[in-house]
Design a protein around this motif. Structure first.
Motif, mmCIF file in Angstrom:
data_model
loop_
_atom_site.group_PDB
_atom_site.id
_atom_site.type_symbol
_atom_site.label_atom_id
_atom_site.label_comp_id
_atom_site.label_asym_id
_atom_site.label_seq_id
_atom_site.Cartn_x
_atom_site.Cartn_y
_atom_site.Cartn_z
ATOM 1 N N GLY A 27 28.138 4.624 14.090
ATOM 2 C CA GLY A 27 29.817 4.977 14.233
ATOM 3 C C GLY A 27 30.896 4.528 12.383
ATOM 4 O O GLY A 27 31.642 4.369 13.047
ATOM 5 N N VAL A 28 29.629 3.729 11.720
ATOM 6 C CA VAL A 28 30.569 3.796 10.928
ATOM 7 C C VAL A 28 29.883 3.927 9.610
ATOM 8 O O VAL A 28 28.616 4.540 9.241
ATOM 9 C CB VAL A 28 30.368 2.009 10.620
ATOM 10 N N PHE A 29 30.568 3.706 8.113
ATOM 11 C CA PHE A 29 29.873 4.639 6.897
ATOM 12 C C PHE A 29 30.455 3.463 6.285
ATOM 13 O O PHE A 29 31.680 3.548 5.330
ATOM 14 C CB PHE A 29 31.219 5.402 7.150
ATOM 15 N N PRO A 30 30.201 2.537 6.240
ATOM 16 C CA PRO A 30 29.927 1.775 5.045
ATOM 17 C C PRO A 30 29.912 2.046 3.705
ATOM 18 O O PRO A 30 28.910 2.472 3.529
ATOM 19 C CB PRO A 30 29.146 -0.226 5.070
ATOM 20 N N ASP A 31 31.108 1.166 2.336
ATOM 21 C CA ASP A 31 31.091 1.961 1.148
ATOM 22 C C ASP A 31 30.252 0.591 0.781
ATOM 23 O O ASP A 31 30.635 0.001 -0.384
ATOM 24 C CB ASP A 31 32.639 1.669 0.750
ATOM 25 N N ILE A 32 28.575 1.051 0.462
ATOM 26 C CA ILE A 32 28.385 -0.019 -0.227
ATOM 27 C C ILE A 32 28.090 0.688 -1.609
ATOM 28 O O ILE A 32 26.875 1.465 -1.990
ATOM 29 C CB ILE A 32 26.740 0.732 0.692
ATOM 30 N N ILE A 69 13.688 -6.334 13.995
ATOM 31 C CA ILE A 69 14.510 -6.331 12.432
ATOM 32 C C ILE A 69 15.306 -6.081 11.907
ATOM 33 O O ILE A 69 16.556 -6.066 11.709
ATOM 34 C CB ILE A 69 13.221 -7.805 11.896
ATOM 35 N N VAL A 70 14.759 -4.481 11.615
ATOM 36 C CA VAL A 70 15.412 -4.097 11.224
ATOM 37 C C VAL A 70 16.544 -3.079 11.665
ATOM 38 O O VAL A 70 17.943 -3.025 11.390
ATOM 39 C CB VAL A 70 14.157 -2.475 10.647
ATOM 40 N N SER A 71 16.596 -2.883 13.244
ATOM 41 C CA SER A 71 17.893 -2.208 13.887
ATOM 42 C C SER A 71 18.745 -3.623 13.670
ATOM 43 O O SER A 71 19.933 -3.516 13.953
ATOM 44 C CB SER A 71 17.356 -2.145 15.474
ATOM 45 N N GLN A 72 17.912 -5.065 13.845
ATOM 46 C CA GLN A 72 19.035 -6.499 13.703
ATOM 47 C C GLN A 72 20.126 -6.146 12.518
ATOM 48 O O GLN A 72 21.198 -6.300 12.565
ATOM 49 C CB GLN A 72 18.623 -7.649 14.333
ATOM 50 N N VAL A 73 19.122 -5.792 11.209
ATOM 51 C CA VAL A 73 19.947 -5.560 9.931
ATOM 52 C C VAL A 73 20.498 -4.410 10.120
ATOM 53 O O VAL A 73 21.949 -5.160 9.553
ATOM 54 C CB VAL A 73 19.228 -5.760 8.788
ATOM 55 N N ARG A 74 20.633 -3.435 10.115
ATOM 56 C CA ARG A 74 21.154 -2.668 10.618
ATOM 57 C C ARG A 74 22.249 -2.548 11.734
ATOM 58 O O ARG A 74 23.781 -2.263 10.886
ATOM 59 C CB ARG A 74 20.803 -0.751 10.928
ATOM 60 N N ARG A 75 22.879 -3.196 12.200
ATOM 61 C CA ARG A 75 23.341 -3.107 12.740
ATOM 62 C C ARG A 75 24.579 -4.170 12.830
ATOM 63 O O ARG A 75 25.054 -4.512 12.481
ATOM 64 C CB ARG A 75 23.313 -4.036 14.736
ATOM 65 N N SER A 76 23.740 -5.311 11.976
ATOM 66 C CA SER A 76 24.902 -6.209 11.462
ATOM 67 C C SER A 76 25.334 -6.132 10.691
ATOM 68 O O SER A 76 26.572 -6.758 9.972
ATOM 69 C CB SER A 76 24.155 -8.097 10.822
ATOM 70 N N VAL A 77 24.998 -5.725 9.405
ATOM 71 C CA VAL A 77 26.479 -4.604 8.586
ATOM 72 C C VAL A 77 27.120 -3.711 9.035
ATOM 73 O O VAL A 77 28.212 -3.633 9.237
ATOM 74 C CB VAL A 77 25.561 -3.639 7.862
ATOM 75 N N ALA A 78 26.861 -3.208 10.329
ATOM 76 C CA ALA A 78 27.822 -1.938 11.356
ATOM 77 C C ALA A 78 28.840 -3.387 11.297
ATOM 78 O O ALA A 78 29.869 -2.311 11.864
ATOM 79 C CB ALA A 78 26.972 -1.449 11.613
ATOM 80 N N PHE A 79 28.680 -4.187 11.989
ATOM 81 C CA PHE A 79 29.478 -4.827 12.861
ATOM 82 C C PHE A 79 29.952 -6.052 11.734
ATOM 83 O O PHE A 79 31.617 -5.982 11.801
ATOM 84 C CB PHE A 79 28.359 -6.235 13.807
ATOM 85 N N ILE A 80 29.966 -5.785 10.818
ATOM 86 C CA ILE A 80 30.509 -7.008 9.416
ATOM 87 C C ILE A 80 31.338 -5.990 8.752
ATOM 88 O O ILE A 80 32.501 -6.026 8.860
ATOM 89 C CB ILE A 80 29.682 -7.753 8.586
ATOM 90 N N VAL A 81 30.998 -5.255 8.388
ATOM 91 C CA VAL A 81 32.286 -3.458 8.099
ATOM 92 C C VAL A 81 33.420 -3.922 9.296
ATOM 93 O O VAL A 81 34.353 -3.296 8.980
ATOM 94 C CB VAL A 81 31.401 -2.733 8.044
ATOM 95 N N GLN A 82 33.402 -3.671 10.723
ATOM 96 C CA GLN A 82 34.030 -3.104 11.505
ATOM 97 C C GLN A 82 35.006 -4.263 11.330
ATOM 98 O O GLN A 82 36.285 -4.520 11.855
ATOM 99 C CB GLN A 82 33.236 -2.736 13.044
ATOM 100 N N GLN A 83 34.872 -5.675 10.651
ATOM 101 C CA GLN A 83 35.893 -6.533 10.884
ATOM 102 C C GLN A 83 36.933 -6.538 9.856
ATOM 103 O O GLN A 83 37.513 -7.479 10.380
ATOM 104 C CB GLN A 83 34.522 -7.694 10.680
#
Length: 178
Positions: A115-120, A70-84
């Motif tokens: 491979g992403v650095f979201p500006d949280i 579950i933790v891995s999924q939400v982290r991947r979701s954030v990476a995926f979203i910011v890449q869009q």
């Protein structure tokens, strides 16, 4: 954001987005075993009307998903979203209960792995569970089947120093509500 069980998003876009809109990512609660993104649209209208993009994230519910997944999924979701989105004014996280826990775990993420650095820029964490160890020996853990090691590995309180180091200018509000 993935092919796994529960790896789905609801994306709400403003009618007239700015060139660099804010992005709010919401993680639902439900003790990691109930509820879904489908019940998260209640907060969308005022945010979208103010120009923000809102994304509600689903994840595998226990017992199909364990805490590491579950933790891995939400982290991947954030990476995926910011890449869009190529231009955002900032990323904001929000979660309630189990979702607040997951938002806190996102704040502990080493984004180099993704491979992403979201500006949280901010997080609103409401009624979260930040130390999972006390629930290991309760009925809440029956579908999760967490060991003490799983609980420690997935407890945001264990990573406060990492949050501070990775947090940059992120403002975090932790609140309690019913």
């Amino acid at each position: 954001y993935g092919q796994g069980d529960g790896e789905k998003l609801d994306i709400y876009l403003p009618l007239n987005p700015s060139t660099a809109p804010a992005l709010l990512i919401y993680f639902h609660g439900g003790y990691w075993q109930l509820l879904s993104k489908d019940l998260s649209g209640f907060m969308v209208p005022p945010l979208v009307n103010s120009g923000a993009i809102v994304v509600a994230v689903d994840y595998a519910l226990a017992p199909k998903g364990d805490m590491d997944l579950i933790v891995s999924q939400v982290r991947r979701s954030v990476a995926f979203i910011v890449q869009q989105y190529s231009a955002l004014s900032g990323v904001y996280l929000c979660g309630h209960s189990a979702g607040a826990h997951l938002g806190a775990m996102v704040l502990c993420t080493d984004w180099a792995e993704y491979g992403v650095f979201p500006d949280i820029k901010g997080a609103l964490l409401v009624s979260g569970i930040y130390d999972l160890c006390p629930i290991v020996h309760t009925s809440v853990n029956d579908p999760l089947q967490m060991t003490e090691g799983d609980a420690l590995r997935n407890s945001p309180l264990q990573f406060v120093n990492i949050m501070k180091r990775h947090g940059g200018n992120c403002e975090i509000v932790v609140s309690v509500a019913q």
